[in-house]
Design a protein around this motif. Structure first.
Motif, PDB file in Angstrom:
ATOM      1  N   ILE A 117      42.927  37.676 -31.345  1.00 11.72           N
ATOM      2  CA  ILE A 117      43.751  36.619 -30.877  1.00 11.72           C
ATOM      3  C   ILE A 117      43.066  35.456 -29.720  1.00 11.72           C
ATOM      4  N   MET A 118      42.080  36.080 -28.991  1.00 12.47           N
ATOM      5  CA  MET A 118      41.448  35.072 -28.297  1.00 12.47           C
ATOM      6  C   MET A 118      40.504  34.213 -29.026  1.00 12.47           C
ATOM      7  N   MET A 119      39.625  35.023 -29.983  1.00  8.17           N
ATOM      8  CA  MET A 119      38.794  34.359 -30.832  1.00  8.17           C
ATOM      9  C   MET A 119      39.465  33.247 -31.551  1.00  8.17           C
ATOM     10  N   HIS A 120      40.703  33.560 -32.432  1.00  5.91           N
ATOM     11  CA  HIS A 120      41.369  32.652 -33.194  1.00  5.91           C
ATOM     12  C   HIS A 120      41.685  31.377 -32.236  1.00  5.91           C
ATOM     13  N   ARG A 121      42.283  31.747 -31.215  1.00  2.82           N
ATOM     14  CA  ARG A 121      42.720  30.493 -30.102  1.00  2.82           C
ATOM     15  C   ARG A 121      41.515  29.680 -29.952  1.00  2.82           C
TER      16      ARG A 121
ATOM     17  N   CYS B 226      33.788  36.548 -24.083  1.00  6.01           N
ATOM     18  CA  CYS B 226      32.516  37.244 -23.758  1.00  6.01           C
ATOM     19  C   CYS B 226      32.851  38.169 -22.472  1.00  6.01           C
ATOM     20  N   ALA B 227      33.543  37.896 -21.539  1.00  2.00           N
ATOM     21  CA  ALA B 227      33.727  38.674 -20.451  1.00  2.00           C
ATOM     22  C   ALA B 227      34.467  40.129 -20.823  1.00  2.00           C
ATOM     23  N   LEU B 228      35.574  39.995 -21.820  1.00  2.00           N
ATOM     24  CA  LEU B 228      36.232  41.227 -22.121  1.00  2.00           C
ATOM     25  C   LEU B 228      35.426  41.981 -23.098  1.00  2.00           C
ATOM     26  N   ASP B 229      34.368  41.571 -23.746  1.00  2.47           N
ATOM     27  CA  ASP B 229      33.501  42.425 -24.623  1.00  2.47           C
ATOM     28  C   ASP B 229      32.170  41.799 -24.642  1.00  2.47           C
ATOM     29  N   GLN B 230      31.109  42.267 -24.004  1.00  3.08           N
ATOM     30  CA  GLN B 230      29.849  41.624 -23.965  1.00  3.08           C
ATOM     31  C   GLN B 230      29.141  41.760 -25.546  1.00  3.08           C
ATOM     32  N   ASN B 231      29.683  42.645 -26.239  1.00  5.01           N
ATOM     33  CA  ASN B 231      29.045  43.069 -27.398  1.00  5.01           C
ATOM     34  C   ASN B 231      29.854  42.427 -28.595  1.00  5.01           C
ATOM     35  N   TRP B 232      30.813  41.580 -28.389  1.00  7.65           N
ATOM     36  CA  TRP B 232      31.398  40.601 -29.206  1.00  7.65           C
ATOM     37  C   TRP B 232      30.418  39.870 -29.873  1.00  7.65           C
ATOM     38  N   MET B 233      30.665  39.679 -31.423  1.00  5.19           N
ATOM     39  CA  MET B 233      29.512  38.901 -32.098  1.00  5.19           C
ATOM     40  C   MET B 233      30.602  37.754 -32.877  1.00  5.19           C
ATOM     41  N   ALA B 234      31.523  38.130 -33.483  1.00  4.04           N
ATOM     42  CA  ALA B 234      32.174  37.420 -34.295  1.00  4.04           C
ATOM     43  C   ALA B 234      32.681  35.857 -33.558  1.00  4.04           C
ATOM     44  N   SER B 235      32.409  34.551 -34.414  1.00  6.77           N
ATOM     45  CA  SER B 235      32.393  33.506 -34.054  1.00  6.77           C
ATOM     46  C   SER B 235      31.625  33.022 -32.713  1.00  6.77           C
ATOM     47  N   MET B 236      30.686  33.861 -32.329  1.00  2.00           N
ATOM     48  CA  MET B 236      29.763  33.525 -31.207  1.00  2.00           C
ATOM     49  C   MET B 236      28.898  32.172 -31.844  1.00  2.00           C
ATOM     50  N   ASP B 237      28.706  32.243 -33.136  1.00  2.74           N
ATOM     51  CA  ASP B 237      27.679  31.018 -33.285  1.00  2.74           C
ATOM     52  C   ASP B 237      28.746  29.638 -33.217  1.00  2.74           C
TER      53      ASP B 237
ATOM     54  N   PRO C 163      24.651  36.984 -39.064  1.00  2.00           N
ATOM     55  CA  PRO C 163      24.093  35.630 -39.063  1.00  2.00           C
ATOM     56  C   PRO C 163      24.219  34.802 -37.655  1.00  2.00           C
ATOM     57  N   GLU C 164      25.107  35.301 -36.827  1.00  2.00           N
ATOM     58  CA  GLU C 164      25.452  34.485 -35.766  1.00  2.00           C
ATOM     59  C   GLU C 164      24.221  34.215 -34.631  1.00  2.00           C
ATOM     60  N   GLY C 165      23.346  35.410 -34.746  1.00  2.00           N
ATOM     61  CA  GLY C 165      22.315  34.909 -33.569  1.00  2.00           C
ATOM     62  C   GLY C 165      21.256  34.078 -34.091  1.00  2.00           C
ATOM     63  N   TRP C 166      21.124  34.069 -35.428  1.00  2.00           N
ATOM     64  CA  TRP C 166      20.175  32.995 -36.128  1.00  2.00           C
ATOM     65  C   TRP C 166      20.699  31.562 -35.804  1.00  2.00           C
ATOM     66  N   VAL C 167      21.918  31.663 -36.202  1.00  2.00           N
ATOM     67  CA  VAL C 167      22.631  30.136 -35.877  1.00  2.00           C
ATOM     68  C   VAL C 167      22.588  29.535 -34.485  1.00  2.00           C
ATOM     69  N   ALA C 168      22.695  30.470 -33.641  1.00  2.00           N
ATOM     70  CA  ALA C 168      22.415  29.975 -32.134  1.00  2.00           C
ATOM     71  C   ALA C 168      21.053  29.678 -31.949  1.00  2.00           C
ATOM     72  N   LEU C 169      20.036  30.280 -32.444  1.00  2.00           N
ATOM     73  CA  LEU C 169      18.495  30.038 -32.534  1.00  2.00           C
ATOM     74  C   LEU C 169      18.552  28.779 -33.066  1.00  2.00           C
ATOM     75  N   SER C 170      19.229  28.513 -34.257  1.00  2.00           N
ATOM     76  CA  SER C 170      18.900  27.140 -34.915  1.00  2.00           C
ATOM     77  C   SER C 170      19.360  26.047 -33.930  1.00  2.00           C
ATOM     78  N   LEU C 171      20.407  26.291 -33.461  1.00  2.00           N
ATOM     79  CA  LEU C 171      21.024  25.225 -32.560  1.00  2.00           C
ATOM     80  C   LEU C 171      20.199  25.039 -31.311  1.00  2.00           C
ATOM     81  N   HIS C 172      19.425  26.050 -30.707  1.00  2.00           N
ATOM     82  CA  HIS C 172      18.661  25.884 -29.748  1.00  2.00           C
ATOM     83  C   HIS C 172      17.604  25.093 -30.134  1.00  2.00           C
ATOM     84  N   HIS C 173      16.841  25.292 -31.319  1.00  2.00           N
ATOM     85  CA  HIS C 173      15.778  24.299 -31.665  1.00  2.00           C
ATOM     86  C   HIS C 173      16.340  22.935 -32.000  1.00  2.00           C
ATOM     87  N   LEU C 174      17.408  22.867 -32.543  1.00  2.00           N
ATOM     88  CA  LEU C 174      18.156  21.519 -32.734  1.00  2.00           C
ATOM     89  C   LEU C 174      18.096  20.693 -31.485  1.00  2.00           C
TER      90      LEU C 174
END
Length: 678
Positions: A321-325, A346-357, A421-432
């Motif tokens: 629910i937090m992610m969709h909001r 992120c504070a609730l679950d430090q290992n959460w990956m969905a929508s982190m991109d 894919p989330e980590g690679w998208v974040a890395l792509s944005l970093h180089h962007l």
């Protein structure tokens, strides 16, 4: 009543209606001569066999041999190599029959656990064929030559399909096999019905495979079957909403599934069902959950946000629910509140990956918006164009170091799982952020290779290509993103790509399709206005396109008074027509009502957005004053915008241009001030 006789029990076994007590009595009389036996304990059949003891009737398979029982215990202890070797020894001394199918299933489970998916699929197929051949010969029921005959075979076919799709990528083969094994039937009303042996797992798996092979209509049918089998299959609700199932149809399926669930439970206690009473209320608010997802995927973001806010009040720490909001707030342009929601997640679950991109893109969007204020209120996942092409000087303030922040987020995501894919998208944005388009494109291609159905990766790839002046290639990526999810950001990318490629007819068609997807979304109506404004007028309709564009942009402003994009587009359109006084009036009215925008959700967000609003509109107003040659008023507006944010690249560049004009220099010349004076 008298206890059943042995003959009556045997008849019940042949018909498939046998209880644990009756089955135990039969096996005891046949093997040990005891009067009765207790139900088998869970410790006797474990590990590899746990899953199919729950889905198959015990009379469908033979008793486990001592070696098979020992192999199951080893499998439960995750000793896959030992289990495999022991099962092969057992297989070498067996005569081909149903007992062989048990060993083949054990070997298939070992191969799956060891990552040998192609080998696992072959073992499952061989075991299923043995079972199918045995029961096709012995069964008197009229069955299809390829349809599953027992739930044991059905379970093996599901495992085979999962191994084919997961390990080897042969999606079409896995889909075709499941469709052969679980053919649909038709009732008297000519409605499609699931196969008698189809389970929730088989329906969900087949629906997923059909969706991945672009057979969306058939996927909808399978997900509907899954939801009818268990209305608490929340993934089925999500997938149906994603595939375009409207709110009314989704609620009807949930209601029917709940009633079937109640009937099934009450039939076991032999009670009549006259409706759902208080004790039969859903365990969770399924209606609210279904409405939230139907509106979210239907691009009714304001309504979806209301439903998710209601769910959040009941389940304040639910990560989904937090992610969709957070996603909805980001797409609506509530950037600051969305950032806080992501940080709470992120504070609730430090290992959460969905929508982190998406969170990575929000960081990119938010940090850049502090230098180009227009981006904050544009809404959606803003394209990499730095808003109105404002400057991007390197700022040493820690708060603006988006490169470091994105690099840290990308590293954390890749450390968690580099196969997502989330980590690679974040890395792509970093180089962007470093203007390294080649590396950025390479990393987003890596994300797509890992998950071809990740719509956001395709969207980001299109944004990079569009910013690299490659609109024809960007169209392909935006089209794929839109095909996976018909949201407004993907429509925005399509329209902007077509306009940049001078394909005005396609741009107008895409904008109208966006309106059909979200008829009351200001962003969709703005797209129509932008496309009509830039399209060349025809001889038969001279000026008609401009008038329609103005009407569309005014309608968008009425729906969302706080959105700057339709306002600025209308200002630019009227400036081209020479109506500079009307431009000043529009911007003045917008400045007077800036604090009352629909984007405001609380006092903190209000304060930030009022500052952002003033920065963007003051800079735009200064541009109009410059065109009107009211240099004193333009100078005042630029200084006001820079005082609100010294790093506002849009205002800084405009001020530099204005100073050159006031000195009588050419603002578009590449020569510096001294050379021009000479």
């Amino acid at each position: 009543s008298c206890p059943p006789t042995r003959d009556s029990q045997s008849a019940r076994v042949q018909e498939g209606y046998v209880t644990w007590e009756e089955k135990g009595t039969l096996s005891a009389e046949a093997d040990r001569g005891e009067a009765e036996a207790d139900p088998p304990s869970s410790s006797r059949i474990t590990g590899a066999l746990l899953d199919w003891t729950a889905t198959t009737r015990d009379d469908e398979r033979p008793d486990l041999s001592p070696i098979q029982l020992q192999a199951s215990e080893l499998y439960e202890q995750k000793q896959y190599k030992s289990t495999e070797q022991l099962a092969h020894l057992d297989l070498a001394q067996q005569r081909r029959g149903l007992s062989t199918a048990v060993t083949l299933e054990i070997l298939g489970d070992c191969a799956t656990s060891l990552g040998s998916h192609r080998q696992a699929a072959s073992l499952y197929r061989e075991g299923a064929e043995l079972i199918h051949g045995h029961y096709t010969r012995t069964s008197r029921r009229g069955t299809s030559q390829q349809a599953c005959t027992t739930s044991w075979e059905a379970a093996l076919r599901v495992k085979q399909a999962r191994s084919l799709s997961h390990g080897t990528g042969t999606l079409i083969e896995a889909t075709a096999m499941l469709e052969r094994c679980f053919p649909h039937s038709t009732n008297r009303q000519r409605q499609r019905q699931p196969h008698a042996l189809a389970s929730l797992e088989s329906c969900m798996l087949l629906g997923s495979l059909l969706q991945r092979t672009e057979r969306k209509a058939d996927a909808v049918v399978e997900f509907k079957f899954a939801l009818l089998k268990n209305p608490y299959a929340l993934e089925a609700i999500d997938q149906l909403a994603r595939l375009g199932c409207n709110e009314a149809a989704l609620l009807a399926l949930v209601d029917e599934g709940l009633r079937d669930l109640v009937k099934s439970r009450l039939s076991k206690s032999k009670k009549e069902v006259d409706g759902m009473d208080e004790d039969d209320e859903p365990l969770i608010p399924l209606v609210e959950y279904s409405k939230a997802h139907a509106n979210m995927y239907g691009n009714q973001m304001a309504t979806a946000l209301e439903h998710f806010n209601g769910l959040s009040a009941v389940y304040p720490t639910d990560p989904y629910i937090m992610m969709h909001r957070a996603n909805i707030l980001q797409e609506m342009g509530h950037v600051l509140e969305s950032e806080r929601s992501y940080r709470r997640l992120c504070a609730l679950d430090q290992n959460w990956m969905a929508s982190m991109d998406r969170y990575a893109h929000l960081l990119f969007q938010l940090r850049m918006s502090r230098k180009n204020a227009f981006m904050v209120r544009q809404g959606g996942f803003v394209h990499y164009q730095y808003s109105c092409h404002g400057g991007r000087e390197r700022v040493h303030d820690e708060a603006y170091s988006i490169e470091d922040e994105l690099a840290q987020l990308a590293q954390e995501l890749l450390d968690l799982d580099d196969r997502r894919p989330e980590g690679w998208v974040a890395l792509s944005l970093h180089h962007l952020t470093r203007d390294d388009h080649d590396k950025s494109l390479a990393f987003v291609d890596r994300a797509i290779a890992l998950c071809q159905d990740h719509s956001y990766s395709h969207y980001l790839r299109g944004s990079i290509l569009l910013s690299s002046q490659r609109p024809d290639h960007a169209v392909v990526s935006f089209y794929r993103a839109n095909d996976l999810r018909k949201d407004i950001p993907s429509y925005e990318g399509l329209v902007e790509s077509y306009l940049q490629a001078n394909k005005f007819k396609e741009a107008i068609c895409s904008a109208k399709e966006a309106i059909s997807s979200a008829p009351r979304d200001a962003r969709a109506i703005t797209l129509v206005g932008l496309a009509l404004a830039q399209a060349p007028a025809t001889n038969q309709q001279e000026g008609g396109g401009k008038e329609r564009a103005i009407r569309a942009l005014r309608r968008a402003m009425k729906l969302d008074p706080g959105a700057p994009r339709p306002l600025f587009a209308l200002v630019d359109l009227q400036a081209q027509e020479g109506s500079l006084a009307s431009c000043v009036e529009l911007l003045r009215n917008a400045l007077d009502g800036g604090g009352k925008s629909n984007d405001v959700t609380d006092s903190t967000v209000n304060a930030n957005h009022v500052v952002t609003w003033n920065m963007a509109h003051k800079a735009k107003l200064a541009e109009i004053y410059t065109l009107m040659e009211s240099y004193d008023s333009a100078l005042e507006c630029y200084h006001t915008a820079i005082s609100l944010n010294p790093q506002n690249g849009l205002a800084s560049q405009g001020l530099e241009r204005l100073e050159k004009i006031m000195k009588g220099l050419d603002p578009d010349s590449s020569m510096d001030e001294g050379e021009q004076q000479i």
